[in-house]
Design an enzyme around this catalytic site. Structure first.
Site, short mmCIF file in Angstrom:
data_model
loop_
_atom_site.label_atom_id
_atom_site.label_comp_id
_atom_site.label_asym_id
_atom_site.label_seq_id
_atom_site.Cartn_x
_atom_site.Cartn_y
_atom_site.Cartn_z
N GLY A 326 0.83 -1.20 0.00
CA GLY A 326 0.00 0.00 0.00
C GLY A 326 0.87 1.26 0.00
O GLY A 326 1.95 1.30 -0.60
N SER A 327 0.41 2.25 0.73
CA SER A 327 1.07 3.56 0.69
C SER A 327 2.48 3.53 1.26
O SER A 327 3.24 4.47 1.06
CB SER A 327 0.24 4.59 1.43
OG SER A 327 -1.03 4.67 0.81
N THR A 328 2.82 2.49 2.03
CA THR A 328 4.19 2.44 2.55
C THR A 328 5.18 2.27 1.41
O THR A 328 6.38 2.43 1.60
CB THR A 328 4.37 1.29 3.55
OG1 THR A 328 4.08 0.05 2.89
CG2 THR A 328 3.44 1.44 4.74
N PHE A 329 4.69 1.95 0.22
CA PHE A 329 5.54 1.78 -0.95
C PHE A 329 5.84 3.12 -1.61
O PHE A 329 6.66 3.21 -2.52
CB PHE A 329 4.82 0.84 -1.94
CG PHE A 329 5.70 0.33 -3.05
CD1 PHE A 329 6.67 -0.63 -2.82
CD2 PHE A 329 5.55 0.81 -4.35
CE1 PHE A 329 7.47 -1.11 -3.84
CE2 PHE A 329 6.35 0.33 -5.39
CZ PHE A 329 7.31 -0.63 -5.13
N LYS A 330 5.13 4.18 -1.18
CA LYS A 330 5.24 5.45 -1.89
C LYS A 330 6.62 6.06 -1.80
O LYS A 330 7.07 6.76 -2.71
CB LYS A 330 4.19 6.44 -1.37
CG LYS A 330 2.78 6.10 -1.91
CD LYS A 330 1.72 6.96 -1.32
CE LYS A 330 0.35 6.56 -1.92
NZ LYS A 330 -0.76 7.14 -1.15
#
Lengths: 647, 379
Positions: A326-330
């Site tokens: 999820g957004s932790t990949f951003k």
């Protein structure tokens, strides 16, 4: 009666003739016997000598003591307990039934135990000891020893048995041992004769299995002379074995206990990494199970409880579970774009709430959109459209390469079972795996950590540690073997522009500490320990157009297994990073609500080394936190565990 | 020969007889017995009890009996032949009846200092009886069917009693030993050819009957035959004795493992290690050299007996000597074949070596008769 001399001569000659014939035949037979003797004793002697040795000498293996496992401060995680048992020898006992009845008045024995013993004793030779009762308490054993004169043939014996004093806390990391199965034998190309010992225990999963060769040690042996019925006549020689080597883990058992307790009741995983060395301080997976039950042989009812639990207690979610980050990949996408030079830290993107790519519309989590956002704002507010936009410019392959650089999609060499590879997709991968061309939608999904991207909590923790330290540390689980320190796995600084890393770290700090940050509620009040992080909420289902038209379902309205995964990665203190943490709560809902508070508690507990003081928390939450701390199901340290009371 | 004929000849009288004893034979027997003591000492784990001491006492007693018997003129023993045979036969019947009535499976008579097995006694008295019979029988009638039938019956009656015990080893010894005497007495070749052929075809018939409707033996008996033919087919069952015995023997090698170092026998791998299987202990501890030496000693006993018999003009003495030598041969031949796996396991002791009172005494008594024949032979 008088016989003529002629008759006598005739008789004598006839007898002599026949005597010579018969004598010759007898000599011939004697010669045959001699020839046979020569054949057996001279020609075939070697062969018979070998058979005789086999008859005579029996090798008995002396199992070595298995290596112990300690935490980083020397607290035992896996020990060898003395296992007391009572055996009975028929030839010494006389009337076995009478002796067993007397024994019964001293120690608890069921009718089944008695029947089984009597049956077994009938099958064995009279001098073979038969186990009556296993895993006796010390008191019971003492009672038997004191009454020895009244119990002929009854003997207390002691052996070693693996035990895990910390119970379920380390079940996934350390694993457990169990008797060698046929399956193990077929799988292992391991010629160690120890494995042939009935009930010899080898590591089944976790460190116990992966470090089997270190922990097992080498068998000693005792050559014994036996007679035809197997009775031991004497010991010919004895070689003591070498005990297995002791392992010291990088983990802290008190922290591990805190984390497991903090995750109690949730299906979640947490990995705490020391940013400077890569030491794994806690690797938690909840719910867990008691490995001691497996050592003793788990009942099928207990086993069914474990396998039928929808929270999957047997799965080690921290290293074996993979989730869309999820957004932790951003951070990965952002760094890939910065490094590729397709945008700068200050460039902005217009977020109207969605973007159209190909013939599809990709939505931001915020339906109204974020307006103009730069890198800092995009991370702080977790704007999806920003990443949709930059990902199209940088391309999937460069995103994937950056992910690998940060530890995603990389299988770390730590001694745990089923360490997951995760997945960082590329064009070539999709072609090979699915036989389809990479489409732009795939890139967009990947850019926000959805779609094909998969990572384990361990990988996320390492990624965070690398971001925080700017070095390419790798996780380390074994700190020392037999007191000899293992090397720290780091080769040097990451091949990323430090200015870009600083920008990303600054944005992560804002996630936790600026009012508009998604994890602001889970900030750390204590200034010297402030945390930087990133929330993530990953969908486990597609949101259909119809659903979107009706309004996206709130997680609470969905059945548990269809809710989003909640994620959080973070490090602290921001000024001087020491620990990195990743939290995944399966189907926990939103990352900021479900995962970030856990991360904060764990980070504080790690930095303080004890239960964090309330003034580290924002004043408005202190009451709640105090209650929560009191309710934590920590292992009670005042009470000695039942195992230690025995010894 | 009658007493008168003997008197006509020059036969040593009085104490001078001692000089005419077959001393090499005495030495041979003593040497063999000494080997026996050594082995019994070894299997007892280096002790004179429980076997060496009684065995030595019996040997001393037997040697005394041998000398006494040797001093008594051979014609006295010829006259005692019928009596001896009948006594042995009666004793056989008596133990058979008493054994079934109340003494359990006991096959011996307690003489106080030893237990006498009538079947052992019969081995000597049968040979005596047959020798006396052919001494009495007109030479021309030897091969006449009627006069052949009589010795056959003399043999078969005790054999039937012994077989009933059941003691296959002794039965074989009696039949073949008796056959030896008849052969030596000059019974026509054809009889032996017919009996051998008949026996052979009987064995063939038994073996081929297996699995058919007219099967002549029980299944378990066939299995025993299988075991003999291939001991490894049942190494821990019936073939166990043969297998272990062969291992012990073979592992001795050329020089053996050394006195008291035989692991097979000392560790109880061997059954009956002090009686029927004592040869394996010898072979294991002293190797091929020890085993072959014992075989050579036995063969020398045969040689001395045969040469004594050939030079003896007295028909009874000559036949008796050869008959006893033949029985002696059967003892060691059957025993050695058995432990080497050449013959099925039948209870036949190794003469003068195996522990056992009856066999030792009876053999020494028999050699007393051989000595008597040697001393009193017409010169």
């Amino acid at each position: 009666m008088k016989r003529p001399p002629r008759d006598m001569d005739l008789s004598s000659r006839r007898i002599a003739r026949r005597a010579l014939v018969l004598g010759a035949a007898q000599m011939g037979f004697a010669g045959l016997l001699g020839w046979q003797m020569r054949r057996m004793q001279v020609e075939d002697a070697e062969e018979y000598r070998m058979l005789a040795e086999e008859n005579r000498i029996n090798m008995r293996l002396l199992p070595p003591a298995r290596g112990l496992i300690f935490d980083r401060n020397g607290s035992p995680i896996a020990e060898n307990d003395q296992n007391y048992r009572i055996v009975i020898v028929r030839e010494d006992a006389g009337d076995v039934a009478v002796v067993l009845n007397r024994l019964r008045q001293l120690i608890p024995l069921s009718d089944d135990d008695i029947d089984r013993t009597l049956r077994e004793i009938k099958r064995r030779s009279s001098f073979v000891p038969v186990t009556v009762s296993d895993r006796l308490a010390w008191d019971d054993l003492a009672r038997v020893a004191v009454n020895a004169p009244a119990l002929p043939g009854v003997r207390p014996e002691v052996g070693l048995s693996r035990s895990y004093p910390l119970g379920s806390d380390f079940a996934h990391v350390v694993g457990y041992v169990g008797p060698v199965s046929d399956y193990d034998l077929s799988k292992l190309q391991d010629p160690d004769p120890l494995l042939q010992i009935p009930k010899f225990q080898i590591g089944k999963i976790g460190i116990e299995a992966k470090e089997e060769m270190v922990l097992r040690g080498r068998a000693g042996n005792s050559q014994i002379e036996v007679n035809a019925v197997g009775r031991v006549m004497r010991e010919l020689s004895r070689t003591e074995g070498t005990a297995g080597r002791n392992l010291q883990l990088t983990m802290d058992e008190t922290l591990q206990n805190f984390v497991q307790a903090r995750l109690d009741g949730q299906s979640a995983a947490v990995v705490v990494t020391d940013v400077r060395t890569g030491d794994l301080l806690a690797v938690a997976s909840s719910p867990s199970f008691d490995p001691n039950k497996f050592v003793r042989g788990i009942s099928s009812a207990d086993y069914r409880l474990l396998t039928e639990n929808k929270y999957r207690p047997l799965a080690n979610k921290s290293v074996q579970g993979v989730y869309p980050p999820g957004s932790t990949f951003k951070m990965v996408t952002a760094l890939a774009a910065l490094e590729a030079g397709v945008m700068s830290t200050e460039d902005t993107v217009w977020c109207p709430g969605y973007i159209t790519a190909g013939d599809r519309r990709f939505h931001c989590w915020k339906r109204g959109g974020h307006g103009h956002v730069n890198l800092h704002e995009s991370l702080t507010q977790s704007c999806d459209v920003y990443y949709y936009d930059v990902a199209q410019r940088v391309g999937i392959d460069r995103i994937s390469a950056m992910a690998n650089k940060l530890g995603l999609g990389v299988r770390f060499d730590i001694p745990m079972s089923a360490v997951a590879d995760g997945l960082t997709p590329t064009r070539a991968w999709k072609q090979a795996r699915h036989g389809a061309d990479w489409v732009i939608g795939d890139t967009l999904n990947a850019s926000i950590g959805q779609g094909y991207v998969l990572a384990s909590p361990l990988q996320l923790s390492v990624m965070t540690a690398r971001l925080a330290s700017g070095t390419d540390i790798s996780p380390r689980l074994i700190r020392a073997v037999d007191g000899v320190e293992e090397p720290v796995l780091r080769t040097g600084p990451l091949d990323i522009n430090p200015a870009h890393l600083r920008a990303v770290r600054r944005a992560m700090f804002a996630v936790s500490n600026s009012r508009r940050g998604t994890a602001y509620r889970s900030r750390i009040e204590e200034e010297s320990l402030q945390m930087a992080g990133k929330t993530g909420t990953s969908q486990v289902r597609n949101i259909s157009k119809a659903e979107r038209a009706r309004g996206v379902f709130r997680n609470e309205d969905l059945p548990w297994e269809r809710r989003d995964h909640a994620l959080f990665v973070g490090f602290a203190p921001y000024a001087d990073p020491q620990v990195a943490v990743s939290v995944v709560v399966e189907h926990g809902g939103g990352g900021s609500a479900a995962a970030a508070p856990i991360a904060r508690d764990v980070v504080l507990r790690t930095l303080y080394g004890e239960m964090p003081p309330l003034n580290a928390y924002p004043s408005s939450q202190r009451e709640l936190i105090e209650e929560q701390q009191r309710a934590l199901p920590l292992r009670d340290r005042g009470d000695p565990s039942p195992e230690s009371s025995r010894a | 020969m009658s007493y008168l004929e003997y008197a006509l000849k020059t036969v040593p009288k009085g104490p001078r007889k001692v000089l005419y004893l077959n001393w090499p034979l005495v030495l041979l027997l003593t040497a063999i017995a000494a080997i026996g003591f050594t082995m019994l000492y070894s299997v007892a784990g280096g002790a004179f009890t429980p076997w060496v001491e009684p065995q030595a006492k019996r040997f001393a007693l037997g040697m005394m009996a041998m000398f006494v018997i040797a001093m008594v003129p051979i014609w006295f023993w010829r006259n005692m032949a019928v009596m001896g045979y009948l006594v042995a036969l009666i004793l056989l019947v008596w133990v058979e009846v008493a054994g079934t009535v109340g003494m359990g499976a006991q096959r011996w008579i307690d003489l106080g200092f030893m237990r006498l097995q009538p079947s052992e006694l019969m081995k000597v008295t049968l040979v005596m009886m047959l020798a006396a019979y052919y001494d009495w029988l007109d030479l021309k009638k030897t091969s006449h069917p009627l006069w052949v039938l009589i010795p056959v019956l003399l043999i078969l009656v005790p054999v039937a009693l012994v077989l009933k015990q059941p003691d296959l080893g002794t039965s074989i010894l009696l039949v073949v030993g008796g056959g030896f005497v008849m052969f030596l007495a000059g019974v026509h070749w054809l009889y032996f050819a017919v009996v051998t052929a008949g026996g052979g075809s009987l064995i063939w018939a038994v073996l081929t009957s297996r699995g058919t409707d007219w099967q002549l033996l029980k299944d378990y008996q066939f299995r025993r035959i299988d075991t003999f033919l291939d001991p490894s087919s049942d190494p821990l069952g019936a073939g166990y004795h043969i297998t272990q015995s062969k291992i012990a023997l073979g592992s001795g090698g050329i020089t053996g493992r050394g006195f008291m170092q035989g692991t097979q026998s000392r560790l109880n791998f061997l059954p009956e290690k002090h009686t029927d299987f004592i040869f394996t202990t010898l072979a294991e501890e002293f190797g091929f050299i020890g085993a072959a030496s014992l075989l050579a000693l036995y063969t020398l006993v045969l040689v001395f007996c045969i040469s004594s018999a050939i030079t003896n003009k007295d028909r009874f003495g000559s036949l008796l000597t050869l008959g006893i030598a033949g029985t002696f041969f059967l003892f060691f031949a059957v025993n050695m074949s058995m432990v080497m796996g050449l013959a099925p396991v039948v209870g036949v002791p190794l003469p003068l070596v195996s522990y056992g009172g009856s066999a030792m005494l009876v053999l020494l008594v028999a050699f007393g008769l051989v000595q008597s024949a040697h001393v009193h032979k017409p010169r």
